[in-house]
Design an enzyme around this catalytic site. Sequence first.
Site, short mmCIF file in Angstrom:
data_model
loop_
_atom_site.label_atom_id
_atom_site.label_comp_id
_atom_site.label_asym_id
_atom_site.label_seq_id
_atom_site.Cartn_x
_atom_site.Cartn_y
_atom_site.Cartn_z
N LYS A 189 68.66 51.27 142.26
CA LYS A 189 68.71 52.17 143.40
C LYS A 189 69.75 53.27 143.13
O LYS A 189 70.62 53.07 142.27
CB LYS A 189 69.06 51.40 144.67
CG LYS A 189 70.54 50.99 144.78
CD LYS A 189 70.89 50.59 146.17
CE LYS A 189 72.38 50.47 146.35
NZ LYS A 189 73.11 51.72 146.37
N HIS A 195 70.21 44.77 144.67
CA HIS A 195 70.89 43.48 144.48
C HIS A 195 71.09 42.73 145.79
O HIS A 195 71.25 41.52 145.79
CB HIS A 195 72.23 43.69 143.77
CG HIS A 195 73.31 44.25 144.64
ND1 HIS A 195 73.46 45.60 144.86
CD2 HIS A 195 74.30 43.64 145.34
CE1 HIS A 195 74.49 45.80 145.66
NE2 HIS A 195 75.02 44.63 145.96
N LYS A 229 70.75 38.20 147.02
CA LYS A 229 71.81 37.35 147.53
C LYS A 229 71.22 36.10 148.19
O LYS A 229 70.22 36.17 148.92
CB LYS A 229 72.66 38.11 148.55
CG LYS A 229 73.58 39.16 147.95
CD LYS A 229 74.34 39.88 149.04
CE LYS A 229 75.37 40.85 148.46
NZ LYS A 229 76.53 40.15 147.92
N GLU A 252 83.22 47.89 153.88
CA GLU A 252 83.93 47.86 152.60
C GLU A 252 85.36 48.31 152.83
O GLU A 252 85.60 49.35 153.45
CB GLU A 252 83.23 48.75 151.57
CG GLU A 252 81.85 48.24 151.20
CD GLU A 252 81.10 49.17 150.26
OE1 GLU A 252 80.31 48.68 149.44
OE2 GLU A 252 81.32 50.40 150.36
N ASP A 299 73.14 55.84 150.28
CA ASP A 299 73.65 54.81 149.38
C ASP A 299 73.47 53.40 149.92
O ASP A 299 73.25 52.47 149.15
CB ASP A 299 75.13 55.07 149.10
CG ASP A 299 75.73 54.10 148.10
OD1 ASP A 299 75.08 53.84 147.06
OD2 ASP A 299 76.83 53.58 148.34
N HIS A 341 69.82 48.92 151.52
CA HIS A 341 70.36 47.61 151.88
C HIS A 341 70.07 47.23 153.33
O HIS A 341 69.49 46.19 153.62
CB HIS A 341 71.88 47.58 151.68
CG HIS A 341 72.31 47.71 150.25
ND1 HIS A 341 71.50 47.43 149.18
CD2 HIS A 341 73.50 48.09 149.72
CE1 HIS A 341 72.17 47.63 148.06
NE2 HIS A 341 73.38 48.04 148.36
N LYS A 348 83.24 52.88 154.24
CA LYS A 348 84.30 52.58 153.28
C LYS A 348 85.67 52.73 153.95
O LYS A 348 85.80 53.41 154.96
CB LYS A 348 84.19 53.50 152.07
CG LYS A 348 82.91 53.25 151.25
CD LYS A 348 82.88 54.07 149.99
CE LYS A 348 81.65 53.76 149.15
NZ LYS A 348 81.65 52.36 148.66
#
Length: 472
Positions: free
Chosen positions: A151, A181, A185, A219, A238, A243, A329
Amino acid sequence: MAHGPDPLAAPSDALVVFGATGDLAHKKIFPALYALHQRGALDVPVIGVASSSWTLEQFRAHARSGIEQSAAGSSKPAAAALAALASFLALLRYVCGDYQDSATFAALGQALGKAQRPVHYLAIPPALFATVIRGLGKAGLAANARVIVEKPFGRDLASARALNQVALDVFPENAIFRIDHFLGKEATMNLLYFRFANAFLEPIWNRNHIASVQITLAEQFGVQGRGGFYESAGCLRDVVQNHLLQIVALLAMEPPGSQHFSAVDAEKPKVFNAMLPLQASDLVRGQYQGYRSEPQVDSHSDVETYCALRLHIDSWRWAGVPWYLRSGKCLPTTACEVLVRLKAPPVRLFEDAVTPGQAPNHLRFRLSPHSLIALAARVKQPGKAFVGEQHELVLIEDETGEQSPYERLLADAMAGDRALFAREDAVEAAWRVVEPVLTRHPAAISYPQGSWGPPEAGALIASQGGWDNAMA
C-alpha cells in the site's frame, strides 16, 4: 481437451523482493522470512533487488542486522538460532540495478535460474510500481508468477484504476496480491471469526441495538523521517482509506456463504458501495505542532497528520448508525481499538444505569498493541440501593505465539491464498468513499503533541458520548 494443472495453484518456488535494501525490508520483511524459514515454511531462493551497489555479503549483513534487532530478547537457544540464521542467509541472492533498465530484469532472470513460479514483492515507493510491473512483463518474468503490491494502491480513484490496469496488463487478477499488513494481524482476523462464530452476536449486530461504532488507530510517534512520503499522502490516504475502512468492512459485512476467500471478498465491496461518500462536514483534519519543521516537509504544509470522520453505511442492517473513525500521529499512545456502543434499554428503570449520551454496554476489540475482546455491562453494587457500576468482562487478551502479519501474509501469497488480500473492486470502492474530500476539505487544525488531536474532532461524536480514550 485436457488441461494441465494451473501453475498459479502451486506454491511459489522463489521470492523476489524489490526494495530489498530499504527500511521496510530491514525491519519487517527479513524478520518475517526468517521466522518462516525457522518453522520450515520457506526453503526457496530469496532474491533482493535494489539500486544500492552492494555485494552479496553486504546484503546478507543488512538482512542479518534486521533479524537480530527484531529478535532482541528472544529466549531461543543461541546454537539453534545461529544455525537457522546461517541456513536462511544462504538462501539470499542480490541483484543491483536501475528499475528502468532492462538489464536489471535480465540479471534478475539469471538469478532466478530454474525457478518457474516466482512471487515478486514490490516493497518500493508507489511511484515505481508501474515501472517494475511493466519491466517484469517485458522481461518475461511475469509468466506463472505472482506480484505483491504494498500500500498505498493508488492515491485516488483515478490512479488506483490506472495502476490496476497496468497490473492487469501483465498479471491475471488471481496473481495480484494487494497487501495490507493490518489484515494479517491475528486480532483483525479474530474480528471476522468472533462475529460469525458466536450465535449471541448476530441478533444484536444491527441498527436496532447498536448506537454507534468508533475505530481509533493512534500513534505516539511522528513521521519519523518520512516527511517526504507524508507530504504526498497524509493520514486520510495513508491510514483511513485502507486500514480503517478494511476494519469497517469486516465489522459491517453480511455473512459470507463460506469461509473461502472468494466468499469473504465478495461481501467487502458491498459494504464500501453502501457507504455514503464523505463530505467536508464529516471530516476534521489536524496537524501536530512541529510537523512543518520535519525534514522534507513544506514550511506552509496543510497535510493532515490526524483525521477524524463520521461515516454512514446506507444498508438495511446499518441505516442510521454512525461510524466514527480517527487516526493520528503524536497522540498519547500507540494502539488500535474498536468500540461498539449498544443502545440503552427502552425503559429507564434504574436512574444510574443510563447516563445521557453514554451507552450502558459496549463491546471493545483491541487490535494492538495486544489483543483484547471485552464486553462491558453494568453490575449492581452490594447494598439495599439499586446502584451499580460498569465492568468489562475480558474474553481474550494477549495471545502468545501468534505469527507476525508479514509472516502470515508472505506465506499466504507464496501459497496462492488470497483470503487476506484486497480485491480490485474493493480497493476502488474504498477510494470512491473518500474521493470527495481528498482535495476539497477544511484546513488542518494545529494540535499539541501528546494530545488527542484537535478539540473540534469531539464535536463529530458529541451526540454519542464522545471518543473513548481508555486505551491511553
